[in-house]
Design a protein around this motif. Structure first.
Motif, PDB file in Angstrom:
ATOM      1  N   CYS A 162      -8.086  -5.006  -3.657  1.00  0.00           N
ATOM      2  CA  CYS A 162      -9.212  -4.105  -3.437  1.00  0.00           C
ATOM      3  C   CYS A 162     -10.150  -4.143  -4.643  1.00  0.00           C
ATOM      4  O   CYS A 162      -9.714  -4.414  -5.766  1.00  0.00           O
ATOM      5  N   TRP A 168     -16.200   0.742  -2.125  1.00  0.00           N
ATOM      6  CA  TRP A 168     -14.975  -0.029  -1.931  1.00  0.00           C
ATOM      7  C   TRP A 168     -15.275  -1.289  -1.138  1.00  0.00           C
ATOM      8  O   TRP A 168     -16.005  -1.242  -0.147  1.00  0.00           O
ATOM      9  N   CYS A 171     -10.998  -4.435   0.774  1.00  0.00           N
ATOM     10  CA  CYS A 171      -9.786  -3.613   0.811  1.00  0.00           C
ATOM     11  C   CYS A 171      -9.166  -3.688   2.203  1.00  0.00           C
ATOM     12  O   CYS A 171      -9.227  -2.733   2.978  1.00  0.00           O
ATOM     13  N   HIS A 175      -8.160   1.922   1.067  1.00  0.00           N
ATOM     14  CA  HIS A 175      -8.448   2.226  -0.339  1.00  0.00           C
ATOM     15  C   HIS A 175      -8.203   3.687  -0.695  1.00  0.00           C
ATOM     16  O   HIS A 175      -8.639   4.160  -1.741  1.00  0.00           O
TER      17      HIS A 175
END
Length: 194
Positions: A162, A168, A171, A175
């Motif tokens: 990630c 984010w 991932c 996450h």
């Protein structure tokens, strides 16, 4: 004769820069992850910076020389104190605000807050001397070997799982704290299956 239970901890690395907002967010998420799986992980920070012989100390940090100092302080505390103290120290520095990370006064304040003997433990001499610079250079080389280019990059057993770069990304398995805990638990089970 009973066989000794196997207990291989999961290597968790966060590729960070000590003053990076993405790193601060990531470390705050991992504060809760650690609370769930502290006994199953070997957590470390790997610093994203560049070796540069033309810079002070031979290292270039994206957010400036003070960030290099923060990286060094955190590496030295990690070397000279138990995990729980070092992790508290990082959290304390983050709590002071990103622009105070790396200041000698912040390091001293956080050492006192986390009951670290800043001078007696060896952390201060490390942070102010050649040892700390070498720890940072070694960390940068490790980051290069692991192909860490973004702060914050999350790795489990040296595999990127990630990235937080403004948001984010990459991932695949989520996450959230729960997602990271689940991935660590699964890896721990895999490493320790008989």
């Amino acid at each position: 004769m009973l066989q000794q239970a196997k207990d291989t901890k999961v290597s968790v690395q966060l590729g960070v820069m000590s003053q990076c907002p993405d790193a601060l967010l990531c470390e705050s998420v991992f504060k809760d992850v650690v609370n769930n799986v502290a006994d199953k992980i070997d957590l470390s920070l790997v610093y994203v910076a560049r070796l540069d012989p033309f810079q002070n100390k031979g290292v270039w940090c994206l957010h400036g020389p003070q960030e290099c100092e923060g990286n060094i302080q955190q590496l030295c505390v990690a070397k000279y104190t138990p995990f729980s103290k070092w992790w508290e120290f990082v959290q304390c520095q983050n709590y002071q605000g990103r622009y105070k990370i790396g200041l000698p006064s912040t390091a001293l304040q956080c050492a006192e807050a986390t009951h670290i003997d800043w001078e007696g433990s060896g952390a201060q001499a490390c942070a102010e001397g050649d040892e700390g610079i070498q720890l940072l250079k070694d960390s940068i080389k490790l980051g290069n070997r692991l192909n860490i280019t973004k702060s914050c990059t999350v790795l489990i057993n040296e595999q990127k799982i990630c990235v937080h770069d403004s948001t984010w990304k990459e991932c695949e398995n989520g996450h959230s704290v729960k997602d990271f805990v689940k991935q660590i638990e699964e890896e721990y089970g895999r490493l320790n299956s008989v």
